[in-house]
Design a protein around this motif. Structure first.
Motif, mmCIF file in Angstrom:
data_model
loop_
_atom_site.group_PDB
_atom_site.id
_atom_site.type_symbol
_atom_site.label_atom_id
_atom_site.label_comp_id
_atom_site.label_asym_id
_atom_site.label_seq_id
_atom_site.Cartn_x
_atom_site.Cartn_y
_atom_site.Cartn_z
ATOM 1 N N VAL A 1 -8.019 0.079 11.273
ATOM 2 C CA VAL A 1 -8.379 -1.307 10.732
ATOM 3 C C VAL A 1 -9.815 -1.232 10.435
ATOM 4 N N TRP A 2 -10.637 -0.430 10.544
ATOM 5 C CA TRP A 2 -12.177 -0.418 10.287
ATOM 6 C C TRP A 2 -12.465 -1.339 9.105
ATOM 7 N N ARG A 3 -13.060 -2.297 8.988
ATOM 8 C CA ARG A 3 -13.358 -3.422 8.193
ATOM 9 C C ARG A 3 -13.499 -2.873 6.775
ATOM 10 N N PHE A 4 -14.609 -2.024 6.730
ATOM 11 C CA PHE A 4 -14.757 -1.535 5.381
ATOM 12 C C PHE A 4 -13.965 -0.480 4.776
ATOM 13 N N LEU A 5 -12.981 -0.007 5.349
ATOM 14 C CA LEU A 5 -12.340 0.778 4.521
ATOM 15 C C LEU A 5 -11.055 1.127 5.670
ATOM 16 N N PRO A 6 -10.022 0.239 5.505
ATOM 17 C CA PRO A 6 -8.994 0.067 6.468
ATOM 18 C C PRO A 6 -7.652 0.906 5.820
ATOM 19 N N THR A 7 -6.570 1.328 6.447
ATOM 20 C CA THR A 7 -5.481 1.783 5.825
ATOM 21 C C THR A 7 -5.088 0.688 4.833
ATOM 22 N N PRO A 8 -4.962 1.161 3.831
ATOM 23 C CA PRO A 8 -4.260 0.005 2.865
ATOM 24 C C PRO A 8 -3.196 -0.769 3.062
ATOM 25 N N PRO A 9 -2.776 -2.003 2.994
ATOM 26 C CA PRO A 9 -1.696 -2.672 3.390
ATOM 27 C C PRO A 9 -0.596 -2.408 2.319
ATOM 28 N N GLU A 10 -1.116 -1.817 1.100
ATOM 29 C CA GLU A 10 0.003 -1.616 0.108
ATOM 30 C C GLU A 10 0.649 -0.186 0.710
ATOM 31 N N LEU A 11 -0.064 0.850 1.360
ATOM 32 C CA LEU A 11 0.442 1.868 1.863
ATOM 33 C C LEU A 11 1.390 1.829 3.128
ATOM 34 N N GLU A 12 0.790 0.813 4.156
ATOM 35 C CA GLU A 12 1.706 0.376 5.129
ATOM 36 C C GLU A 12 2.909 -0.225 4.734
ATOM 37 N N ALA A 13 2.943 -1.157 3.657
ATOM 38 C CA ALA A 13 4.300 -1.563 3.164
ATOM 39 C C ALA A 13 5.346 -0.492 2.566
ATOM 40 N N ALA A 14 4.687 0.464 2.038
ATOM 41 C CA ALA A 14 5.436 1.397 1.274
ATOM 42 C C ALA A 14 6.062 2.336 2.554
ATOM 43 N N ILE A 15 5.365 2.509 3.383
ATOM 44 C CA ILE A 15 5.915 3.306 4.597
ATOM 45 C C ILE A 15 7.016 2.468 5.452
ATOM 46 N N GLU A 16 6.753 1.171 5.727
ATOM 47 C CA GLU A 16 7.545 0.369 6.217
ATOM 48 C C GLU A 16 9.096 0.501 5.406
ATOM 49 N N LYS A 17 8.854 0.366 4.228
ATOM 50 C CA LYS A 17 9.944 0.273 3.115
ATOM 51 C C LYS A 17 11.016 1.607 3.301
ATOM 52 N N GLY A 18 10.013 2.750 3.115
ATOM 53 C CA GLY A 18 10.735 4.029 3.422
ATOM 54 C C GLY A 18 11.627 4.272 4.682
ATOM 55 N N LEU A 19 11.071 3.691 5.724
ATOM 56 C CA LEU A 19 11.553 3.828 7.088
ATOM 57 C C LEU A 19 12.987 2.970 7.181
ATOM 58 N N LEU A 20 12.812 1.767 6.599
ATOM 59 C CA LEU A 20 13.967 0.794 6.675
ATOM 60 C C LEU A 20 15.028 1.645 5.780
ATOM 61 N N GLN A 21 14.700 2.169 4.562
ATOM 62 C CA GLN A 21 15.750 2.739 3.761
ATOM 63 C C GLN A 21 16.167 3.901 4.600
ATOM 64 N N ALA A 22 15.637 4.496 5.414
ATOM 65 C CA ALA A 22 16.211 5.683 6.116
ATOM 66 C C ALA A 22 17.143 5.242 7.330
ATOM 67 N N GLY A 23 17.203 3.931 7.538
ATOM 68 C CA GLY A 23 18.060 3.279 8.577
ATOM 69 C C GLY A 23 17.402 2.887 9.759
ATOM 70 N N VAL A 24 15.943 3.038 9.799
ATOM 71 C CA VAL A 24 15.287 2.563 11.119
ATOM 72 C C VAL A 24 15.289 1.217 10.960
ATOM 73 N N LYS A 25 15.585 0.502 12.376
ATOM 74 C CA LYS A 25 15.790 -0.762 12.348
ATOM 75 C C LYS A 25 14.357 -1.483 12.473
ATOM 76 N N LYS A 26 14.215 -2.468 11.675
ATOM 77 C CA LYS A 26 13.020 -3.218 11.463
ATOM 78 C C LYS A 26 12.331 -3.530 12.786
ATOM 79 N N GLY A 27 12.972 -3.951 13.978
ATOM 80 C CA GLY A 27 12.675 -4.086 15.266
ATOM 81 C C GLY A 27 11.999 -2.841 16.111
ATOM 82 N N ASN A 28 12.328 -1.717 15.389
ATOM 83 C CA ASN A 28 12.051 -0.350 16.179
ATOM 84 C C ASN A 28 10.732 0.271 15.086
#
Length: 296
Positions: A98-125
């Motif tokens: 979360v370093w304010r000048f150069l954080p992990t892009p939220p667009e990448l975080e969203a793509a990772i979460e989408k992939g995990l959900l598609q693989a069957g990982v529960k959102k709460g997990n």
């Protein structure tokens, strides 16, 4: 028109090899994820990743990540690739930055979460965070971790790397600072992370290649590289990222200007701690997409 066969696609693909590097044309079919005793690392770039305002285009980022994973795991679809990362039985912590000048892009975080959900990982997990991981119930019971952060120069360790990204898993981060953070690889022996990391993603969208002093940041020393580097070995991924940073410094300054301090923790993660492979000769580097000014 009938779809092309695998053989026809391979004939159309442009494949150029140079040392341990491979360039795959836009329509190349991914090969196996290992090459002999080498560890595979995938570098993918897209000239259209950033829009005219310098913002990440979410669909391009998602496409890049999925293509890189297909290549890494030697499969033909994103759904197959994500199932190699995690599944319904997994609890997944995504360690971002979360370093304010150069954080992990939220667009990448969203793509990772989408992939995990598609693989069957529960959102709460699924939990995506940087600070506070030790108090996060998902990270506390995680069976799998994904490690992602941008590459940048760093006052204590030479570069902020994937290896260093796990420093928040120790309640006393400063104890890793001596000797220019030489032993950051020890973090990966902590029980909360040991043997849990399934995927490492080094963000090279606008890397920071120079600076001095704590928490330095000057946009002049960033550039639109428009890439991500993906692998299962954090040392190998960091090693590739470091080579790009060093090449950019030489290009910008016109000489071989070493990092100060040196990023020796990456090589010591290999030679002293045996966490992974830093030697370029032992890395099967696959480069995909935009090749202009690739620097590696």
């Amino acid at each position: 028109m009938a779809p092309l066969t695998r053989r026809e696609l391979l004939k159309k693909a442009v494949v150029l090899t140079a040392g341990s590097s491979v360039y795959l044309g836009s329509y190349a079919i991914p090969g196996p994820f290992s090459s002999g005793d080498k560890t595979r690392v995938v570098l993918i770039r897209d000239k259209d990743l950033l829009d005219s305002g310098g913002k990440i285009v979410p669909s391009v980022m998602e496409d890049m990540l999925n293509k890189a994973l297909c290549c890494l795991y030697g499969v033909s679809s994103a759904s197959e690739a994500w199932k190699k990362v995690a599944g319904p039985a997994d609890v997944v912590g995504v360690k971002s930055n979360v370093w304010r000048f150069l954080p992990t892009p939220p667009e990448l975080e969203a793509a990772i979460e989408k992939g995990l959900l598609q693989a069957g990982v529960k959102k709460g997990n699924i939990s995506i965070r940087d600070r506070g991981v030790l108090d996060d119930p998902v990270f506390q019971k995680a069976t799998a971790l994904i490690n992602t952060r941008p590459m940048r120069t760093h006052y204590w360790s030479g570069v902020g790397s994937l290896i260093k990204n796990y420093i928040m898993f120790d309640p006393n981060p400063p104890k890793y600072h001596p000797d220019t953070c030489a032993d950051l690889a020890k973090l990966w022996e902590l029980p909360i992370v040991k043997n849990k990391t399934r995927l490492n993603i080094l963000v090279m969208v606008t890397p920071l290649f120079h600076g001095s002093g704590p928490h330095h940041f000057n946009e002049e020393y960033t550039w639109p590289y428009n890439g991500i580097i993906v692998g299962t070995d954090p040392v190998a991924v960091d090693s590739v990222g470091l080579r790009i940073i060093q090449a950019k410094r030489k290009q910008f300054f016109g000489d071989d200007r070493p990092l100060n301090p040196p990023a020796k923790h990456i090589y010591l993660a290999d030679t002293r701690h045996h966490l992974g492979t830093a030697d370029p000769a032992k890395i099967d580097l696959v480069t995909m997409g935009w090749a202009d000014n690739q620097l590696v």
